[in-house]
Write an enzyme that holds these catalytic residues in place. Sequence first.
Site, PDB file in Angstrom:
ATOM      1  N   PRO A  60       0.950  -1.092   0.207  1.00  0.00           N
ATOM      2  CA  PRO A  60      -0.032   0.066  -0.114  1.00  0.00           C
ATOM      3  C   PRO A  60       0.596   1.057  -0.098  1.00  0.00           C
ATOM      4  CG  PRO A  60      -0.217  -1.127   2.034  1.00  0.00           C
ATOM      5  CD  PRO A  60       0.765  -2.057   1.242  1.00  0.00           C
TER       6      PRO A  60
ATOM      7  N   GLY B 218       1.236   5.269   0.828  1.00  0.00           N
ATOM      8  CA  GLY B 218       0.631   6.572   1.414  1.00  0.00           C
ATOM      9  C   GLY B 218       0.816   7.555   0.542  1.00  0.00           C
TER      10      GLY B 218
ATOM     11  N   PHE C 181       3.264   9.989   0.725  1.00  0.00           N
ATOM     12  CA  PHE C 181       4.399  10.030   0.481  1.00  0.00           C
ATOM     13  C   PHE C 181       5.426   8.559   0.457  1.00  0.00           C
ATOM     14  CE2 PHE C 181       4.058  13.965  -1.192  1.00  0.00           C
ATOM     15  CZ  PHE C 181       3.398  14.661  -0.108  1.00  0.00           C
ATOM     16  N   GLY C 182       4.586   7.462   0.871  1.00  0.00           N
ATOM     17  CA  GLY C 182       5.576   6.649   1.148  1.00  0.00           C
ATOM     18  C   GLY C 182       4.920   5.182   1.008  1.00  0.00           C
ATOM     19  N   LYS C 183       5.896   3.885   0.918  1.00  0.00           N
ATOM     20  CA  LYS C 183       5.173   2.660   0.948  1.00  0.00           C
ATOM     21  C   LYS C 183       4.967   2.218   2.542  1.00  0.00           C
ATOM     22  CE  LYS C 183       7.438   1.421  -3.403  1.00  0.00           C
ATOM     23  NZ  LYS C 183       8.474   0.495  -3.877  1.00  0.00           N
ATOM     24  N   VAL C 184       3.938   1.366   2.489  1.00  0.00           N
ATOM     25  CA  VAL C 184       3.721   0.639   3.877  1.00  0.00           C
ATOM     26  C   VAL C 184       4.012  -0.632   3.941  1.00  0.00           C
ATOM     27  CG1 VAL C 184       1.784   0.623   5.835  1.00  0.00           C
ATOM     28  CG2 VAL C 184       1.833   2.700   4.236  1.00  0.00           C
TER      29      VAL C 184
ATOM     30  N   LYS D 197       5.893   2.675   7.426  1.00  0.00           N
ATOM     31  CA  LYS D 197       5.981   3.358   6.161  1.00  0.00           C
ATOM     32  C   LYS D 197       7.222   4.144   6.120  1.00  0.00           C
ATOM     33  CE  LYS D 197       3.443   7.477   5.660  1.00  0.00           C
ATOM     34  NZ  LYS D 197       2.103   8.142   5.442  1.00  0.00           N
TER      35      LYS D 197
ATOM     36  N   ASP E 244      -7.219  14.591   3.590  1.00  0.00           N
ATOM     37  CA  ASP E 244      -7.294  13.253   2.573  1.00  0.00           C
ATOM     38  C   ASP E 244      -8.044  12.207   3.095  1.00  0.00           C
ATOM     39  OD1 ASP E 244      -4.448  11.931   0.807  1.00  0.00           O
ATOM     40  OD2 ASP E 244      -6.476  12.303   0.287  1.00  0.00           O
TER      41      ASP E 244
HETATM   42  N1  LIG Z   1      -0.709   6.002   3.952  1.00  0.00           N
HETATM   43  C1  LIG Z   1      -0.633   5.413   5.325  1.00  0.00           C
HETATM   44  N2  LIG Z   1       0.035   6.046   6.394  1.00  0.00           N
HETATM   45  N3  LIG Z   1       0.122   5.409   7.475  1.00  0.00           N
HETATM   46  C2  LIG Z   1      -0.365   4.230   7.193  1.00  0.00           C
HETATM   47  C3  LIG Z   1      -0.889   3.129   7.927  1.00  0.00           C
HETATM   48  C4  LIG Z   1      -0.685   3.021   9.336  1.00  0.00           C
HETATM   49  N4  LIG Z   1      -0.969   1.888   9.869  1.00  0.00           N
HETATM   50  C5  LIG Z   1      -1.649   1.073   8.751  1.00  0.00           C
HETATM   51  N5  LIG Z   1      -1.949  -0.317   8.770  1.00  0.00           N
HETATM   52  C6  LIG Z   1      -2.339  -0.515   7.679  1.00  0.00           C
HETATM   53  C7  LIG Z   1      -2.106  -0.016   6.236  1.00  0.00           C
HETATM   54  C8  LIG Z   1      -2.683  -0.505   5.053  1.00  0.00           C
HETATM   55  C9  LIG Z   1      -3.257   0.204   4.026  1.00  0.00           C
HETATM   56  N6  LIG Z   1      -3.434  -0.508   3.131  1.00  0.00           N
HETATM   57  C10 LIG Z   1      -3.384  -1.723   3.286  1.00  0.00           C
HETATM   58  C11 LIG Z   1      -3.497  -3.015   2.766  1.00  0.00           C
HETATM   59  C12 LIG Z   1      -3.498  -4.189   3.261  1.00  0.00           C
HETATM   60  C13 LIG Z   1      -3.104  -4.121   4.664  1.00  0.00           C
HETATM   61  C14 LIG Z   1      -2.541  -3.040   5.406  1.00  0.00           C
HETATM   62  C15 LIG Z   1      -2.971  -1.754   4.710  1.00  0.00           C
HETATM   63  C16 LIG Z   1      -1.752   1.247   6.406  1.00  0.00           C
HETATM   64  C17 LIG Z   1      -1.378   1.716   7.574  1.00  0.00           C
HETATM   65  O1  LIG Z   1      -0.989   4.277   5.730  1.00  0.00           O
END
Ligand SMILES: Nc1nnc(-c2c[nH]c3ncc(-c4c[nH]c5ccccc45)cc23)o1
Length: 330
Positions: free
Chosen positions: A80, A82, A84-87, A102, A188
């Site tokens: 996934p 975000g 500005f970055g990959k999580v 992230k 957002d």
């Molecule tokens: N843009 C951003 N900034 N902080 C986060 C973030 C914090 N805790 C999180 N936990 C899960 C996921 C997540 C996003 N898509 C997913 C698809 C599958 C599994 C997990 C995820 C993303 C985050 O994301």
Amino acid sequence: ESQEGYTGGAGSVRHGTVTDLLSFVNLLSHMQAAALQHLPEEMGVLLNKVSINGRYKINKDVLLFPWQLTYKNRGSDLVPKGSFGKVHLAQDITTRKRMACKLIPMENFRGAEIEFQARFCHENIAKLYGALLWEQNVHLFMEAGEGGSVLEKIDSCGPMREFEIIWVTKHILRALEYLHSHNVIHHDIKPSNIVLMSDKAVLVDFGLTVQMTEDLYIPRDLRGTEMYMSPELVLCRGHDTKTDIYSLGTTIIHMQTANPPWVRRYPRTAYPSYLYIIHKQAPPLEDISDDCSLAMRSFLERALEKNPTLRKSASELLKDEAINPPKEDQ
Ligand SMILES: Nc1nnc(-c2c[nH]c3ncc(-c4c[nH]c5ccccc45)cc23)o1
């Protein structure tokens, strides 16, 4: 715990308070690119009690994994992204604690993202556990939504049922009520920035967040994701926290129909931008799902009101009957 600023040298990771973390972020924001070239090892501040003895090595003390999607489209190595970055999914070796990590390239790094997530704590906002700088990336460790994002759920399972939409909406409205009470605009709100846990939904990605110092925020740039932008934000003549409420309304339409508003009536192939449509057209009530309840339709009319002063606030919408259905409806 120590109150002094970040005193770690280059290449040291330490436990600290939010103040220490913000000092570290401040240090990062002022570090010359050259100084970042050859850091001997990780540098940063961790807020939560992970075991460190002055170090927290990526892929030694904490492992990063591409996130295995929780839905049927497993195979895809979707990481996934975000703002500005990959999580990634991260797991602390010693405590087995699972976190989201992230990776934000230093050139995209915006201290405000960490500052808001560190300073504003609420059960429906992804907790920040710490920040490390390593190999030109800021690694943000946060509370993990292991159920994935609402966007992944929609893409995998199709339109959500109304009781699921009500559940998500209540959690996000609580986060917005809290942020808006501090004059903070997220900027957002959309399905990919709402992640799911077994017992709650939480808001993520504070990369575009601002705190208003006046009654109106006069933007220098267009912030957010087009499909979910409010008419007043698109006009660029100043907006306030009500813009998040409109974005939540468009997010609900996306949850109901598995499409953001506008795209079925104005196909993306023919419309490279939706800004003019959002500005000129009446709110996208035509995109509300056919099987939407009357109560939810009224809720959406209040959330998508074109005039932000007439649009309902998070506190008002939390009392709305649409998200507080009588018991026998459940
Ligand atoms: N843009 C951003 N900034 N902080 C986060 C973030 C914090 N805790 C999180 N936990 C899960 C996921 C997540 C996003 N898509 C997913 C698809 C599958 C599994 C997990 C995820 C993303 C985050 O994301």
